[in-house]
Enzyme design. Sequence first.
Site, PDB file in Angstrom:
ATOM      1  N   ASP A 220      23.848 -14.682 -11.938  1.00 51.86           N
ATOM      2  CA  ASP A 220      23.275 -15.829 -11.241  1.00 51.86           C
ATOM      3  C   ASP A 220      24.385 -16.479 -10.418  1.00 51.86           C
ATOM      4  O   ASP A 220      25.297 -17.096 -10.977  1.00 51.86           O
ATOM      5  CB  ASP A 220      22.711 -16.815 -12.262  1.00 51.86           C
ATOM      6  CG  ASP A 220      22.061 -18.032 -11.641  1.00 51.86           C
ATOM      7  OD1 ASP A 220      22.215 -18.267 -10.419  1.00 51.86           O
ATOM      8  OD2 ASP A 220      21.399 -18.779 -12.395  1.00 51.86           O
ATOM      9  N   ILE A 221      24.304 -16.333  -9.119  1.00 50.34           N
ATOM     10  CA  ILE A 221      25.367 -16.837  -8.243  1.00 50.34           C
ATOM     11  C   ILE A 221      25.534 -18.351  -8.361  1.00 50.34           C
ATOM     12  O   ILE A 221      26.618 -18.871  -8.138  1.00 50.34           O
ATOM     13  CB  ILE A 221      25.130 -16.403  -6.779  1.00 50.34           C
ATOM     14  CG1 ILE A 221      26.426 -16.519  -5.976  1.00 50.34           C
ATOM     15  CG2 ILE A 221      23.975 -17.182  -6.145  1.00 50.34           C
ATOM     16  CD1 ILE A 221      26.380 -15.803  -4.643  1.00 50.34           C
TER      17      ILE A 221
ATOM     18  N   ASN B  30      18.432 -19.649   5.472  1.00 53.43           N
ATOM     19  CA  ASN B  30      17.674 -19.449   6.707  1.00 53.43           C
ATOM     20  C   ASN B  30      18.242 -20.425   7.739  1.00 53.43           C
ATOM     21  O   ASN B  30      19.020 -21.315   7.408  1.00 53.43           O
ATOM     22  CB  ASN B  30      16.161 -19.612   6.492  1.00 53.43           C
ATOM     23  CG  ASN B  30      15.776 -21.007   6.052  1.00 53.43           C
ATOM     24  OD1 ASN B  30      16.134 -21.998   6.690  1.00 53.43           O
ATOM     25  ND2 ASN B  30      15.025 -21.095   4.967  1.00 53.43           N
TER      26      ASN B  30
ATOM     27  N   GLY C 243      14.377 -16.975  -2.594  1.00 56.24           N
ATOM     28  CA  GLY C 243      15.483 -16.117  -3.005  1.00 56.24           C
ATOM     29  C   GLY C 243      16.737 -16.895  -3.356  1.00 56.24           C
ATOM     30  O   GLY C 243      16.692 -17.939  -4.007  1.00 56.24           O
ATOM     31  N   VAL C 244      17.879 -16.370  -2.910  1.00 61.27           N
ATOM     32  CA  VAL C 244      19.176 -17.003  -3.178  1.00 61.27           C
ATOM     33  C   VAL C 244      19.197 -18.435  -2.646  1.00 61.27           C
ATOM     34  O   VAL C 244      19.667 -19.355  -3.312  1.00 61.27           O
ATOM     35  CB  VAL C 244      20.323 -16.170  -2.549  1.00 61.27           C
ATOM     36  CG1 VAL C 244      21.648 -16.914  -2.609  1.00 61.27           C
ATOM     37  CG2 VAL C 244      20.448 -14.822  -3.238  1.00 61.27           C
ATOM     38  N   ASP C 245      18.666 -18.624  -1.441  1.00 60.55           N
ATOM     39  CA  ASP C 245      18.651 -19.947  -0.809  1.00 60.55           C
ATOM     40  C   ASP C 245      17.928 -20.968  -1.690  1.00 60.55           C
ATOM     41  O   ASP C 245      18.443 -22.058  -1.961  1.00 60.55           O
ATOM     42  CB  ASP C 245      17.976 -19.830   0.567  1.00 60.55           C
ATOM     43  CG  ASP C 245      18.172 -21.039   1.456  1.00 60.55           C
ATOM     44  OD1 ASP C 245      19.080 -21.850   1.207  1.00 60.55           O
ATOM     45  OD2 ASP C 245      17.416 -21.159   2.434  1.00 60.55           O
TER      46      ASP C 245
ATOM     47  N   SER D 103      20.953 -10.405   3.285  1.00 64.83           N
ATOM     48  CA  SER D 103      19.933  -9.655   4.032  1.00 64.83           C
ATOM     49  C   SER D 103      19.334  -8.477   3.277  1.00 64.83           C
ATOM     50  O   SER D 103      18.471  -7.782   3.810  1.00 64.83           O
ATOM     51  CB  SER D 103      20.440  -9.190   5.404  1.00 64.83           C
ATOM     52  OG  SER D 103      20.639 -10.296   6.242  1.00 64.83           O
TER      53      SER D 103
ATOM     54  N   VAL E 268      14.398 -10.077   1.207  1.00 62.89           N
ATOM     55  CA  VAL E 268      13.225 -10.159   2.081  1.00 62.89           C
ATOM     56  C   VAL E 268      13.560  -9.903   3.547  1.00 62.89           C
ATOM     57  O   VAL E 268      12.652  -9.683   4.341  1.00 62.89           O
ATOM     58  CB  VAL E 268      12.482 -11.510   1.944  1.00 62.89           C
ATOM     59  CG1 VAL E 268      11.931 -11.678   0.534  1.00 62.89           C
ATOM     60  CG2 VAL E 268      13.365 -12.674   2.315  1.00 62.89           C
ATOM     61  N   TYR E 269      14.841  -9.903   3.903  1.00 62.62           N
ATOM     62  CA  TYR E 269      15.221  -9.629   5.294  1.00 62.62           C
ATOM     63  C   TYR E 269      15.268  -8.138   5.608  1.00 62.62           C
ATOM     64  O   TYR E 269      15.546  -7.745   6.733  1.00 62.62           O
ATOM     65  CB  TYR E 269      16.542 -10.307   5.641  1.00 62.62           C
ATOM     66  CG  TYR E 269      16.403 -11.790   5.964  1.00 62.62           C
ATOM     67  CD1 TYR E 269      15.270 -12.523   5.619  1.00 62.62           C
ATOM     68  CD2 TYR E 269      17.419 -12.454   6.613  1.00 62.62           C
ATOM     69  CE1 TYR E 269      15.158 -13.871   5.913  1.00 62.62           C
ATOM     70  CE2 TYR E 269      17.308 -13.813   6.918  1.00 62.62           C
ATOM     71  CZ  TYR E 269      16.180 -14.508   6.559  1.00 62.62           C
ATOM     72  OH  TYR E 269      16.078 -15.842   6.860  1.00 62.62           O
TER      73      TYR E 269
END
Length: 171
Positions: free
Chosen positions: A9-10, A23, A31-33, A121, A124-125
Amino acid sequence: MEITTEVGDITEADVDAVVNAANSTLLGGGGVDGAIHAAAGPELLKECRRVRAARWHDGLPVGEAVATGAGRMPARWVIHTVGPNRHRGQTDPELLASCFRRSLEVAQEVGAASVAFPAISAGVYGWDPGEVARVAVATVRHTAEVVPGVEEVRFVLFSEDVLARFEQALA
């Protein structure tokens, strides 16, 4: 520079700076964001709004990076970068490399000696995790030669499969 990989977990990484796969709005997402914004708390959103008002009125461009505080997370800073989105035709590996390079440059500017990166990326990118790993590792190794001060880069990844791709790129 020491480069390591791990699944984890970052938001819990014990580093000076955590890189956010943001984004362009800088106002949170999935996600991460989303995880970083949730872990950091409301102060992160306030700082991101200030960044937008002060400099990036139209949003942070793909491949660019900017630092804010990290709110409630163990890290001191969050370095936000916008990865290229393959689904939108952003297929140039240089855009992806720029995310890693600019994030390390910003880390140096704020005085961060240790940095944790996600697989920018690769979610989902739409970028292949193996390609992300190759670009990330090559860029970090090259940037380390020209950006002194960052002593540790940790790739904190979301699955064993992505970890294997990054370990292969490091080998």
